[in-house]
Design an enzyme around this catalytic site. Structure first.
Site, PDB file in Angstrom:
ATOM      1  N   VAL A 160       0.845  -1.190   0.000  1.00 17.70           N
ATOM      2  CA  VAL A 160       0.000   0.000   0.000  1.00 17.70           C
ATOM      3  C   VAL A 160       0.879   1.239   0.000  1.00 17.70           C
ATOM      4  O   VAL A 160       1.833   1.331   0.769  1.00 17.70           O
ATOM      5  CB  VAL A 160      -0.905   0.018   1.246  1.00 17.70           C
ATOM      6  CG1 VAL A 160      -1.764   1.265   1.258  1.00 17.70           C
ATOM      7  CG2 VAL A 160      -1.770  -1.218   1.283  1.00 17.70           C
ATOM      8  N   CYS A 161       0.569   2.185  -0.872  1.00 13.86           N
ATOM      9  CA  CYS A 161       1.332   3.432  -0.949  1.00 13.86           C
ATOM     10  C   CYS A 161       0.404   4.560  -0.545  1.00 13.86           C
ATOM     11  O   CYS A 161      -0.428   5.011  -1.319  1.00 13.86           O
ATOM     12  CB  CYS A 161       1.839   3.641  -2.373  1.00 13.86           C
ATOM     13  SG  CYS A 161       2.706   5.190  -2.595  1.00 13.86           S
ATOM     14  N   ILE A 162       0.526   4.989   0.698  1.00 16.71           N
ATOM     15  CA  ILE A 162      -0.363   6.034   1.203  1.00 16.71           C
ATOM     16  C   ILE A 162       0.454   6.894   2.152  1.00 16.71           C
ATOM     17  O   ILE A 162       1.345   6.408   2.841  1.00 16.71           O
ATOM     18  CB  ILE A 162      -1.600   5.391   1.882  1.00 16.71           C
ATOM     19  CG1 ILE A 162      -2.569   6.436   2.406  1.00 16.71           C
ATOM     20  CG2 ILE A 162      -1.214   4.442   2.982  1.00 16.71           C
ATOM     21  CD1 ILE A 162      -3.888   5.835   2.865  1.00 16.71           C
TER      22      ILE A 162
END
Lengths: 166, 494
Positions: free
Chosen positions: A89-91
């Site tokens: 996840v890229c957040i």
């Protein structure tokens, strides 16, 4: 006093999450032996193609947690602009304030020791509903989301069905 | 997994006193989520445990809540909060028990939980409870009420032993130093409290070993030798490794390990020590050393040896790193990356051919130079991406012939790019000479001299412009753009 700060804090967070779980989110350590690896289940937000789906993810915590953020990886098929094809996840909440390779995240959105597993999972849930296509992790998904919304939603729904074993 | 006896604000949600949940949460440090332990207030007026905020500031120099810059030296104790927390911790179990009782009892289920009769009942229970545990819960309010008008004589009683302990002595504590004295004496005492506090602290340090903690007897010499001051933070950049090592052994903490580890350990020790110095009930140096040992095992030098070390980068760099094992355990990931890279390279190649075809139509002369340049670029990106993703040894171990072939290709492409870069200069001038030729031809066809001049000027500008396009150095970043997500995958994992 034989325990580390990180494991105590994780235990505390586990307690909070089991006592008072937010809607559509469950999370906890995978095994009794290692409190630094968690599994989380996130329900797809309503009124989105993710609705009715349940998405498992793995959270890995560093030894200096909460100074450094955990990493999060979906362990199911996830077609989303902000999720790498391998599930990572890229957040912004998972990025330490120090390095900003993309130069688009404001510091206030990033990781800080006052954040928590609960806040991460809530952010990820709202990310499912509202992708951020400024710096996509999955370029193809981002393009499809922007240009062919129908096809994007169809893939997402297929994944939901696959995840439920239908 | 170790078990902890932790309380949580959500405990109140099960009871009728749900409003206590945010109240409970407000008495907790945002970093450790536990009750404030020696709360300190920052310049931006946020409060954290002393150790929590010191560790955070050492890590990134910013307040974790508002992210404004701050320094550990600017922290001040938040005495009011400390007292509030200590009082609440005492009151909590009683109140929680009562609140839970209310929830269960059936006859009250219809009434509002805060009705008068009920509160009375609760008060009665509380009173009982208070009597049972006698002096411990005597409130300040009571002592104030009880305190009659007596001569304003400063009577200082040391309150070093226990934070929870409130003596039953008709006295009130000084808001700064927490020494207990008669109410009337507080104001005159306040004027010179700071100085006295400093003197007393010095005296108290030598005295602590004798008080109530028999285990500390042996560490008496250590305690009396340790300075009451806080340890200053070091600017590590100015210190040689040797000097740093000496600093550590002077402080009496382990001085082995790499420079990075030494810095980390010193930082942790400074945080532990200074947080302890902030505390009203400082612990012995031996306790702190134990804490440092825990740190060493979980985050310090002993942590890296464990297989589950979270920092892959450090593990990979170490000499004992098991490269083959690593490659095997991550084979699927590597395979995926290789396949991905191949697919991308292929795509890139196709894209190049298309655009080349378009270019050819545009400008025959300079496109030749570009084609050369591009094909070498495509090759170099192919070659450079494969070794990166195939960096672990196994993929090559059994295929030495393919490795040789790959090496050959790399050399070949290098030669090619060298050749094209040297041929770039004459290539760039070629269109110009061609223009002259065509101009000569056009002239023969009867165009006016002015038109000829303009045409030449236009073409000259094109030809002088094109070399910057064809420069290899400027092309590379454009072609390498797709590599970024690949690199981010690794970044996201660590």
């Amino acid at each position: 006093m034989t325990s580390s700060v990180a494991s105590k804090r994780l235990f505390q967070e586990y307690r909070t999450l089991t006592n008072n779980p937010p809607d559509g989110i469950t999370a906890g350590p995978v095994s009794e032996d290692d409190i630094f690896v968690w599994e989380a289940l996130i329900q797809g937000p309503e009124d989105t193609p993710f609705a009715l789906g349940v998405f498992p993810a793995e959270l890995k915590f560093p030894r200096d947690y909460p100074l450094s953020p955990p990493s999060m990886k979906f362990t199911c098929d996830m077609w989303h602009p902000n999720v790498y094809p391998n599930g990572n996840v890229c957040i912004s909440i998972l990025h330490p304030p120090g390095d900003d390779p993309n130069h688009y995240e404001s510091a206030s959105e990033r990781w800080s020791p006052i954040q928590s597993v609960e806040k991460i999972l809530i952010s990820v849930m709202s990310m499912l509903a509202e992708p951020n296509d400024e710096s996509p992790a999955n370029v193809d998904a981002a393009r499809m989301w922007r240009e062919k919304r129908g096809e994007y939603e169809r893939i997402v729904r297929d994944n939901v069905r696959k995840g439920l074993g239908l | 997994m170790e078990k902890y006896d932790v309380s949580d604000p959500s405990d109140w949600l099960e009871t009728h006193l749900t409003e206590f949940a945010p109240f409970d949460a407000a008495l907790r440090c945002e970093v450790c989520k536990d009750y404030y332990n020696t709360p300190m207030i920052t310049s931006c007026t946020h409060t954290f445990c002393s150790l929590c905020i010191r560790r955070t500031l050492a890590a990134d120099g910013k307040c974790p809540i508002c992210r404004s810059n701050d320094q550990a030296s600017k922290l001040r104790r938040n005495g009011a909060m400390e007292e509030l927390v200590e009082m609440f911790k005492v009151a909590r179990p009683v109140a929680l028990r009562l609140a839970q009782k209310e929830k269960i009892s059936p006859d009250r289920s219809t009434a509002r939980p805060r009705s008068k009769s009920k509160r009375k009942a609760a008060d009665a229970d509380l009173e009982e409870e208070a009597q049972r545990s006698s002096q411990k819960r005597k409130t300040r309010g009571q002592s104030r009420r009880d305190a009659p008008t007596e001569s304003p004589e400063v009577m200082v009683i040391d309150n070093e032993e226990d934070g929870d302990y409130q003596p039953d002595d008709d006295l009130v504590p000084c808001p700064i130093c927490h020494k207990r004295m008669k109410q009337e004496a507080v104001f005159s005492h306040l004027d010179h409290c700071e100085e006295e506090q400093e003197q007393d602290r010095r005296r108290a340090r030598t005295r602590t070993p004798n008080s109530a903690k028999p285990t500390l007897g042996s560490s008496k010499s250590q305690l009396s030798s340790k300075p009451p001051e806080r340890i200053a933070e070091l600017s590590y950049g100015l210190l040689t490794e040797k000097a740093l090592r000496k600093k550590l052994s002077d402080l009496g903490i382990p001085s082995w390990g790499s420079r990075t580890l030494l810095i980390k350990r010193h930082t942790e020790w400074v945080n532990l020590w200074n947080a302890n110095a902030d505390s009203l009930n400082p612990r012995s140096k031996r306790d702190l050393l134990n804490q440092l040992d825990v740190w060493e095992r979980t985050q310090g030098g002993h942590a890296l040896n464990s297989a589950a070390a979270p920092n892959h980068a450090d593990a990979v760099m170490s000499k004992e790193f098991d490269g083959v094992g690593w490659a095997q355990s991550n084979k699927s990931d590597f395979d995926k990356l290789i396949a991905e890279a191949r697919r991308k390279a292929k795509k890139l190649g196709e894209g190049q051919q298309e655009s080349e075809a378009m270019m050819k139509e545009e400008d025959e002369g300079s496109s030749k130079a570009r084609t050369d340049e591009r094909s070498t670029n495509v090759k170099t990106t192919n070659e450079s991406s494969t070794p990166v993703t195939a960096a672990p040894p196994p993929p090559y171990l059994k295929h030495s012939d393919s490795l040789e072939r790959a090496k050959e290709k790399i050399h070949g492409s290098r030669r090619l790019s060298d050749a094209s870069s040297t041929s770039l200069a004459p290539e760039a001038t070629r269109p110009h000479t061609e223009i002259r030729d065509s101009v000569a031809e056009n002239g023969a066809e009867g165009l006016s001299a002015e038109e000829l001049f303009r045409a030449e000027e236009r073409r000259a500008s094109i030809s002088s412009f094109s070399p910057t396009h064809t420069k290899g150095a400027e092309r590379v970043p454009m072609l390498k753009v797709p590599e970024h997500p690949v690199r981010d995958v690794d970044g996201g994992k660590s």
